[in-house]
Design a protein around this motif. Structure first.
Motif, PDB file in Angstrom:
ATOM      1  N   GLY A  76       0.786  -1.240   0.000  1.00 33.22           N
ATOM      2  CA  GLY A  76       0.000   0.000   0.000  1.00 33.22           C
ATOM      3  C   GLY A  76       0.808   1.274   0.000  1.00 33.22           C
ATOM      4  O   GLY A  76       0.288   2.345   0.351  1.00 33.22           O
ATOM      5  N   GLY A  77       2.074   1.195  -0.397  1.00 32.95           N
ATOM      6  CA  GLY A  77       2.896   2.404  -0.469  1.00 32.95           C
ATOM      7  C   GLY A  77       3.134   2.821  -1.915  1.00 32.95           C
ATOM      8  O   GLY A  77       2.789   2.093  -2.849  1.00 32.95           O
ATOM      9  N   LEU A  78       3.715   3.981  -2.066  1.00 33.12           N
ATOM     10  CA  LEU A  78       4.109   4.471  -3.396  1.00 33.12           C
ATOM     11  C   LEU A  78       5.641   4.475  -3.450  1.00 33.12           C
ATOM     12  O   LEU A  78       6.288   5.283  -2.774  1.00 33.12           O
ATOM     13  N   PRO A  79       6.240   3.545  -4.217  1.00 31.18           N
ATOM     14  CA  PRO A  79       7.710   3.483  -4.271  1.00 31.18           C
ATOM     15  C   PRO A  79       8.269   4.494  -5.264  1.00 31.18           C
ATOM     16  O   PRO A  79       7.839   4.540  -6.415  1.00 31.18           O
ATOM     17  N   LEU A  80       9.211   5.293  -4.834  1.00 33.22           N
ATOM     18  CA  LEU A  80       9.854   6.265  -5.712  1.00 33.22           C
ATOM     19  C   LEU A  80      11.370   6.122  -5.599  1.00 33.22           C
ATOM     20  O   LEU A  80      11.946   6.348  -4.530  1.00 33.22           O
ATOM     21  N   GLU A  81      11.952   5.729  -6.709  1.00 36.22           N
ATOM     22  CA  GLU A  81      13.392   5.435  -6.745  1.00 36.22           C
ATOM     23  C   GLU A  81      14.182   6.699  -7.052  1.00 36.22           C
ATOM     24  O   GLU A  81      13.751   7.521  -7.854  1.00 36.22           O
ATOM     25  N   PHE A  82      15.314   6.853  -6.409  1.00 36.63           N
ATOM     26  CA  PHE A  82      16.196   7.972  -6.750  1.00 36.63           C
ATOM     27  C   PHE A  82      17.662   7.570  -6.543  1.00 36.63           C
ATOM     28  O   PHE A  82      17.958   6.671  -5.763  1.00 36.63           O
ATOM     29  N   PRO A  83      18.562   8.267  -7.252  1.00 36.33           N
ATOM     30  CA  PRO A  83      19.988   7.899  -7.162  1.00 36.33           C
ATOM     31  C   PRO A  83      20.722   8.692  -6.082  1.00 36.33           C
ATOM     32  O   PRO A  83      20.305   9.788  -5.704  1.00 36.33           O
ATOM     33  N   VAL A  84      21.784   8.129  -5.598  1.00 34.90           N
ATOM     34  CA  VAL A  84      22.787   8.889  -4.831  1.00 34.90           C
ATOM     35  C   VAL A  84      24.144   8.458  -5.385  1.00 34.90           C
ATOM     36  O   VAL A  84      24.227   7.557  -6.223  1.00 34.90           O
ATOM     37  N   ILE A  85      25.186   9.077  -4.892  1.00 25.75           N
ATOM     38  CA  ILE A  85      26.536   8.704  -5.317  1.00 25.75           C
ATOM     39  C   ILE A  85      26.738   7.203  -5.123  1.00 25.75           C
ATOM     40  O   ILE A  85      26.313   6.639  -4.114  1.00 25.75           O
ATOM     41  N   LEU A 102      31.434  11.847   1.667  1.00 27.98           N
ATOM     42  CA  LEU A 102      30.678  12.635   0.687  1.00 27.98           C
ATOM     43  C   LEU A 102      29.376  11.912   0.335  1.00 27.98           C
ATOM     44  O   LEU A 102      28.295  12.518   0.283  1.00 27.98           O
ATOM     45  N   MET A 103      29.474  10.602   0.123  1.00 31.37           N
ATOM     46  CA  MET A 103      28.263   9.825  -0.180  1.00 31.37           C
ATOM     47  C   MET A 103      27.287   9.892   0.985  1.00 31.37           C
ATOM     48  O   MET A 103      26.081  10.048   0.792  1.00 31.37           O
ATOM     49  N   SER A 104      27.814   9.822   2.192  1.00 34.15           N
ATOM     50  CA  SER A 104      26.913   9.872   3.361  1.00 34.15           C
ATOM     51  C   SER A 104      26.203  11.222   3.441  1.00 34.15           C
ATOM     52  O   SER A 104      25.044  11.298   3.861  1.00 34.15           O
ATOM     53  N   MET A 134      25.369   5.751   7.594  1.00 32.92           N
ATOM     54  CA  MET A 134      25.761   7.033   8.213  1.00 32.92           C
ATOM     55  C   MET A 134      24.741   8.118   7.848  1.00 32.92           C
ATOM     56  O   MET A 134      24.273   8.870   8.710  1.00 32.92           O
ATOM     57  N   GLY A 135      24.388   8.170   6.578  1.00 29.96           N
ATOM     58  CA  GLY A 135      23.425   9.179   6.138  1.00 29.96           C
ATOM     59  C   GLY A 135      22.056   8.958   6.754  1.00 29.96           C
ATOM     60  O   GLY A 135      21.398   9.907   7.215  1.00 29.96           O
ATOM     61  N   ALA A 136      21.623   7.692   6.785  1.00 23.99           N
ATOM     62  CA  ALA A 136      20.304   7.387   7.342  1.00 23.99           C
ATOM     63  C   ALA A 136      20.275   7.659   8.845  1.00 23.99           C
ATOM     64  O   ALA A 136      19.265   8.120   9.390  1.00 23.99           O
ATOM     65  N   ALA A 137      21.393   7.383   9.517  1.00 26.32           N
ATOM     66  CA  ALA A 137      21.455   7.649  10.957  1.00 26.32           C
ATOM     67  C   ALA A 137      21.309   9.143  11.227  1.00 26.32           C
ATOM     68  O   ALA A 137      20.578   9.556  12.135  1.00 26.32           O
TER      69      ALA A 137
END
Ligand code: FES
Length: 573
Positions: A76-85, A102-104, A134-137
Motif C-alpha cells: 500500500g505504499g508508493l515506491p519512488l526510486e532515486f539515485p545517490v553517489i 561525501l556519499m553519506s 551514516m546518512g540514514a542515521a
C-alpha cells in the motif's frame, strides 16, 4: 528546517512562503508522473538506488529495485526510486574511502530534503553500506537496508577462486616468481565471475552481516548471493516492511543503539571480519552520539572466538556461508553474549528473531559451534603504546604466529609514492626480520586512508611470505599477514609514526597489546621539531576533506558530521 506535513507529498514542502501553494504545485507536478490520485495519497517509500556502470558489484540492483517496488505496492505504499553517489571500490582514485563521507552527506541531504515517509537503502560494495547507514542515521528517517549480495566463486585449475583473497594470493605468487603473467590473465576472468560484492568475508560481506546484526536489515538478508532469486524475494519483503516502518515511525536511532553496536562488534569478531568494519561502525555510531572504544573491542575480542571459516580466515566462500545458515546459525551460537532486547527493522527484537527463525546446527565446516570454535578468541586486537597513543589495529587471526612477538629494525617509506618507487629496488637495505613502515597513508595523509597497509614484500626477499608491516593506512578485508593498521594519530597529523626513521627498533608485543618505538624522548623531540604538516589543498572537496577528516579512532568521519553529543568530546556510550 520545519517538517511541514506528516505524510506523503505534504512532507518537506518547497519554500515559497506559501505552504498551500507549495502543496498545490507539488501535487500538480507529481501527477505529471502519471500516477492516479489514489497512488499519490499513499505513504511514499524512497528507494535509494546505488546502481552505476562504474560499480560492477551493483550490476543487478535494477532488478532488485523492481522487487522492492513490488513489495511497496503490495503493502500500500508508493515506491519512488532515486539515485545517490555510488562508490565502486576498484574504480575510484585515490580510494573509495576518500568519498565515503561525501556519499553519506548526499544520502543524508536527500533523505532530509525529499517528501519521504520511509526509505529502502540499496547498496553493497565496501563503502556504500557504511555511507548509507551514516546518512540514514543522521537523517533519522525510517529506513531498511537491502544488500546487493555476494558474488559466486569462479574456478581456476580445478579449485574455486574469488575476489579478492585469491587476487592477493595469486598476485603474491606472481611477485615471488611462482606464477606467469599468462596464468594471471586466465585467472582474471574467474575472480569475479558474477554480479555481486566480493565473494569472501571482505569488507562488503562483513558490513552486510553487521547491518543485519545491527537490526537494520531483515533476517537472513546478508549473505544471499546476488544472482539468487531469493535475493529478489528479500527485496520484495523489505519493500513491504518499509511501508510498515513508515506507519510505525520506527527510526534508525531507535534501532542502532549502544546495545546494537555491541551486538555488531560481537558478530564482527565471530566472523573474523574485516578490520575496516571497526572504522565504519565507529563512524555510524558517531552519527548517533555513541562512542565505540577500542578498549571495548579488546574486551569483547578476548572472549569471542572466530566461528566462521570463510576466506580470508578459512577456505570457504560467502555462498557456503549462506548455505550453512549464515546469521541464522551464527547468532544462536552467540546468544548468551548478545543484547536480545535490541529492536530490529523487522518489528521484533533480536531475541524474538532467534526464537522465530528456523534453527539448524552449525556444520563445523563453515560455521563452527561455540563449544568447538574455528579459531580461539582474539581475532582483532587494538594496540596501544608510544607508537600508537590513540590506538592501532592488528588482525591477529590473519597474522603469522611467529611475528606476534617481534622486534625488528624499521625500513621506512615516507609515502605511497615512495613505497611504489623503492620497495622493489634491489638497492633497498632490507632483511626478512625487518619491520616495513609506511607513513602518510592515513585519513588526511593518504588522503582517504587507502588500503595500502598490506605493504608488498620486497622482491629481493625471495620466498618470504610475511613480515611485520605497520602504517596509518587500512587493509582490504580480504587480505592477510602480520599487518598493524590504523595507527593513530596518523603521520600527517604529526603522530609518532611520522617520527620513525630507518634503523629504529620497533616492537610488537601482541600478548600485551603494545606497539613500541625504542627511541628516546629527546631524539623524538628533536625529530618533532623538524616535522612539517602537509599543505592544505586550495579548494573543493579536497580541502573540505583535509580540514574536516578525523582520525581512525573516530571513524575517519568529518568533524562537523558527528552527532552534536560527541562534538565537544562528550561520549554517550
Ligand atoms: Fe565491490 Fe569488493 S569490489 S565488494
Amino acid at each position: 528546517m520545519a517538517d511541514e506535513g506528516t505524510h506523503g507529498y505534504s512532507r518537506r514542502l518547497t519554500e515559497y512562503g506559501d505552504r498551500e501553494f507549495a502543496r498545490f504545485v507539488r501535487q500538480s507536478f507529481a501527477s505529471s508522473q502519471g500516477f492516479a490520485p489514489k497512488s499519490l495519497g499513499k505513504p511514499i517509500i524512497g528507494i535509494v538506488n546505488t546502481y552505476s556502470e562504474l560499480n560492477n558489484c551493483h550490476r543487478l540492483l535494477p532488478d532488485l529495485v523492481v522487487a522492492v517496488k513490488r513489495g511497496v505496492w503490495a503493502a500500500g505504499g508508493l515506491p519512488l526510486e532515486f539515485p545517490v553517489i555510488s562508490l565502486g571500490e576498484i574504480f575510484l582514485h585515490p580510494t573509495s574511502m576518500w568519498l565515503r563521507n561525501l556519499m553519506s552527506m548526499d544520502v543524508e541531504a536527500m533523505l532530509r530534503a525529499q517528501p519521504l515517509d520511509a526509505v529502502v537503502l540499496l547498496g553493497g560494495c565496501d563503502k556504500t553500506l557504511p555511507a548509507l547507514l551514516m546518512g540514514a542515521a543522521s537523517a533519522d528517517l525510517p529506513a531498511i537496508v537491502v544488500a546487493a549480495g555476494p558474488m559466486l566463486p569462479g574456478e581456476f585449475e580445478g579449485e574455486r577462486v574469488g575476489a579478492c583473497s585469491d587476487c592477493r594470493r595469486f598476485w603474491g605468487a606472481y611477485r615471488r616468481g611462482e606464477r606467469e603473467r599468462s596464468e594471471l590473465l586466465e585467472l582474471e576472468a574467474q575472480l569475479a565471475p558474477t554480479a555481486g560484492t566480493c565473494g569472501v568475508m571482505g569488507t562488503a560481506s562483513t558490513m552486510a552481516c553487521l547491518t543485519e546484526a545491527l537490526g537494520m536489515m531483515l533476517p537472513g538478508g546478508a549473505a544471499i548471493p546476488a544472482v539468487y532469486a531469493e535475493r529478489l524475494r528479500q527485496g520484495e519483503w523489505s519493500g513491504e516492511r518499509a511501508v510498515a516502518l513508515a506507519e510505525e515511525r520506527l527510526r534508525p536511532s531507535q534501532i542502532m543503539t549502544e546495545q546494537a553496536f555491541d551486538n555488531a562488534l560481537r558478530v564482527l569478531l565471530a566472523l573474523g571480519g574485516s578490520t575496516n568494519a571497526i572504522i565504519h561502525l565507529t563512524a555510524i555510531a558517531g552519527r548517533l552520539g555513541i562512542r565505540l572504544s577500542l578498549d571495548r573491542l579488546n574486551e569483547l575480542s578476548a572472549c569471542t572466538p572466530v566461528l566462521v571459516a570463510v576466506k580470508p580466515s578459512g577456505e570457504n566462500y560467502m555462498v557456503d556461508f549462506h548455505h550453512a545458515g549464515a546469521l541464522d546459525v551464527l547468532l544462536p551460537e552467540l546468544r548468551d553474549d548478545l543484547h536480545l532486547a535490541a529492536p530490529t527493522v523487522a518489528g521484533s527484537t533480536l531475541g524474538e528473531r532467534l526464537e522465530r527463525r528456523r534453527r539448524r546446527a552449525p556444520d563445523a565446516q563453515v560455521i563452527y559451534p561455540r563449544s568447538r570454535p574455528f579459531q580461539e578468541a582474539g581475532a582483532l586486537l587494538a594496540l596501544r603504546g608510544n607508537l600508537a597513543p590513540e590506538g592501532a589495529i592488528l588482525k591477529r587471526s590473519a597474522a603469522s604466529p611467529h611475528l606476534l612477538q617481534h622486534s625488528g629494525r624499521a625500513v621506512v617509506f615516507r609515502s605511497l609514492a615512495d613505497l611504489a618507487q623503492r620497495v622493489d629496488d634491489p638497492a633497498l637495505e632490507v632483511r626478512a626480520d625487518d619491520v616495513l613502515v609506511l607513513q602518510n597513508a592515513g585519513p588526511r595523509g593518504g588522503p582517504g586512508m587507502p588500503e595500502a597497509g598490506y605493504l608488498p614484500i620486497p622482491k629481493q626477499l625471495t620466498g618470504v611470505k610475511d613480515m611485520l608491516r605497520l602504517s596509518d593506512a587500512r587493509m582490504s578485508g580480504t587480505a592477510f599477514g602480520t599487518v598493524v593498521l590504523h595507527i593513530t594519530p596518523e603521520a600527517a597529523l604529526g603522530g609518532p609514526l611520522a617520527l620513525v626513521r630507518d634503523g629504529d627498533r620497533i616492537e610488537l608485543d601482541a600478548a600485551n597489546a603494545r606497539l613500541s618505538l625504542a627511541v628516546n624522548e629527546r631524539e623524538l623531540a628533536r625529530r618533532r621539531e623538524e616535522w612539517r604538516p602537509p599543505s592544505t589543498p586550495p579548494r573543493g572537496y579536497e580541502r573540505l576533506y583535509h580540514e574536516q577528516v578525523q582520525g581512525a579512532d573516530l571513524g575517519a568521519d568529518f568533524a562537523f558530521l558527528r552527532h552534536e553529543a560527541l562534538s565537544d568530546g562528550a561520549a554517550a556510550g
